[in-house]
Design an enzyme around this catalytic site. Structure first.
Site, PDB file in Angstrom:
ATOM      1  N   ASP A  46     -23.887  51.240 101.519  1.00  0.00           N
ATOM      2  CA  ASP A  46     -23.869  52.099 100.343  1.00  0.00           C
ATOM      3  C   ASP A  46     -24.258  51.295  99.108  1.00  0.00           C
ATOM      4  O   ASP A  46     -23.625  50.292  98.787  1.00  0.00           O
ATOM      5  CB  ASP A  46     -22.471  52.693 100.156  1.00  0.00           C
ATOM      6  CG  ASP A  46     -22.371  53.575  98.920  1.00  0.00           C
ATOM      7  OD1 ASP A  46     -22.531  54.794  99.061  1.00  0.00           O
ATOM      8  OD2 ASP A  46     -22.130  53.040  97.812  1.00  0.00           O
ATOM      9  N   TYR A  51     -26.159  49.966  90.456  1.00  0.00           N
ATOM     10  CA  TYR A  51     -25.644  48.649  90.839  1.00  0.00           C
ATOM     11  C   TYR A  51     -26.663  47.532  90.607  1.00  0.00           C
ATOM     12  O   TYR A  51     -26.292  46.359  90.583  1.00  0.00           O
ATOM     13  CB  TYR A  51     -25.219  48.636  92.307  1.00  0.00           C
ATOM     14  CG  TYR A  51     -24.192  49.666  92.687  1.00  0.00           C
ATOM     15  CD1 TYR A  51     -23.452  50.362  91.735  1.00  0.00           C
ATOM     16  CD2 TYR A  51     -23.954  49.967  94.032  1.00  0.00           C
ATOM     17  CE1 TYR A  51     -22.519  51.315  92.099  1.00  0.00           C
ATOM     18  CE2 TYR A  51     -23.019  50.913  94.396  1.00  0.00           C
ATOM     19  CZ  TYR A  51     -22.311  51.594  93.435  1.00  0.00           C
ATOM     20  OH  TYR A  51     -21.389  52.544  93.815  1.00  0.00           O
ATOM     21  N   LYS A  76     -27.873  56.153  95.178  1.00  0.00           N
ATOM     22  CA  LYS A  76     -27.450  57.183  94.228  1.00  0.00           C
ATOM     23  C   LYS A  76     -28.319  57.164  92.978  1.00  0.00           C
ATOM     24  O   LYS A  76     -28.750  56.092  92.528  1.00  0.00           O
ATOM     25  CB  LYS A  76     -25.985  56.975  93.824  1.00  0.00           C
ATOM     26  CG  LYS A  76     -25.036  56.757  94.983  1.00  0.00           C
ATOM     27  CD  LYS A  76     -23.626  56.472  94.498  1.00  0.00           C
ATOM     28  CE  LYS A  76     -22.778  55.866  95.593  1.00  0.00           C
ATOM     29  NZ  LYS A  76     -23.127  54.456  95.864  1.00  0.00           N
ATOM     30  N   HIS A 109     -25.000  60.432  91.146  1.00  0.00           N
ATOM     31  CA  HIS A 109     -23.858  59.534  90.989  1.00  0.00           C
ATOM     32  C   HIS A 109     -22.701  60.169  90.212  1.00  0.00           C
ATOM     33  O   HIS A 109     -21.544  59.998  90.576  1.00  0.00           O
ATOM     34  CB  HIS A 109     -24.317  58.243  90.302  1.00  0.00           C
ATOM     35  CG  HIS A 109     -23.512  57.045  90.688  1.00  0.00           C
ATOM     36  ND1 HIS A 109     -24.055  55.788  90.779  1.00  0.00           N
ATOM     37  CD2 HIS A 109     -22.213  56.903  91.024  1.00  0.00           C
ATOM     38  CE1 HIS A 109     -23.127  54.927  91.145  1.00  0.00           C
ATOM     39  NE2 HIS A 109     -21.998  55.579  91.292  1.00  0.00           N
TER      40      HIS A 109
END
Length: 280
Positions: A46, A51, A76, A109
């Protein structure tokens, strides 16, 4: 190698119940960390545009040599990419950075109800394009409350395959989880051990002692016992292996009930509430 149970999404696809999260895994560490997780036996990875480590996650996937069809990759949509053209470009960039022709699951997200005129439905309709051309085998959402999901279900064509929400013994998020279950939306727990807050809880410590297990393993086994997917994260090879081994623990109904009783409702929440989260 430890066998991880799988859950069936509403698309018919199989998703490993226990995945490996990469939130706060720094780009300079991500390739090594994710590669080690894959070598241990994780098959659900994931990540997210937010990120900043999709390229490095992709490098780990390529270096692993694991056939693509054996992996389940989630990413996401970043909060700054909700406008239609931005969403399309960002999705293309995710595929490029990951080095993949498709992702198994693509999520929005956050709903960001006070930004973009609250039009998360319009963003989701753009995501439906990715499902229709099979570049996303499934699409879904993250941090959506039932009242957000009602709008998606009413106005969109594709039922979300998954809703990734904060869920752990101190925040069971019961109403949300029950709503998703009734709609055939798979719940995935982020922050499954409450950012470590539950690990010293006496109830969990007592059960861990009975199983000669770590507190984290017991909490992850609780998630699986409740039919929830979880995506724990750790840079530590030792903890990665311990978390994976949680799939071998089968808690009794009584033990699950004891952990259920630790729920603090909103007082147990560790992250922002989706109705207040509007940061870009």
């Amino acid at each position: 190698m430890i066998q991880i149970p799988e859950y069936t999404l509403n698309t018919g696809a199989k998703m490993p119940a226990l995945g490996f999260g990469t939130y706060q895994v720094a780009p300079q560490d991500a390739t090594e960390v994710v590669l080690h997780a894959l070598e241990l036996g994780y098959r659900h990875i994931d990540t997210a545009q937010m990120y900043g480590n999709e390229r490095e996650v992709g490098a780990a996937i390529a270096a692993s040599g694991i056939p693509r069809e054996e992996l389940f990759i989630t990413t996401k949509l970043n909060n700054c990419n909700h406008e239609p053209d931005a969403a399309r470009a960002a999705f293309e960039q995710s595929l490029t950075d990951l080095g993949l022709d498709y992702v198994d699951l693509f999520l929005m997200h956050w709903p960001l109800p006070m930004r973009y005129d609250g039009n998360f439905v319009g963003t989701y309709k753009v995501m439906e394009e990715f499902a229709l051309d099979h570049r996303a085998k499934a699409i879904g959402v993250s941090n959506f409350e039932p009242h957000h999901l009602v709008q998606i279900l009413r106005e969109c064509s594709v039922v979300p395959a998954s809703n990734q929400i904060e869920r752990h013994p101190y925040l069971r998020n019961r109403a949300n989880a029950e709503f998703c279950r009734n709609q055939g939306i798979r719940v995935v727990a982020w922050s499954p051990i409450a950012r470590g807050a539950v690990l010293n809880d006496p109830v969990i410590q007592e059960i861990a002692h009975e199983y000669d297990a770590t507190a984290a393993q017991i909490v992850l086994a609780w998630h699986l016992g409740r039919g929830t997917s979880a995506i724990p994260k750790s840079n530590s090879p030792k903890r990665q292996a311990e978390n994976l081994a949680a799939a071998q623990i089968r808690l009794t109904a009584g033990e699950i009930a004891k952990i259920d009783a630790l729920d603090k409702g909103e007082f147990g929440r560790q992250g922002p509430h989706p109705d207040q989260m509007n940061a870009i």
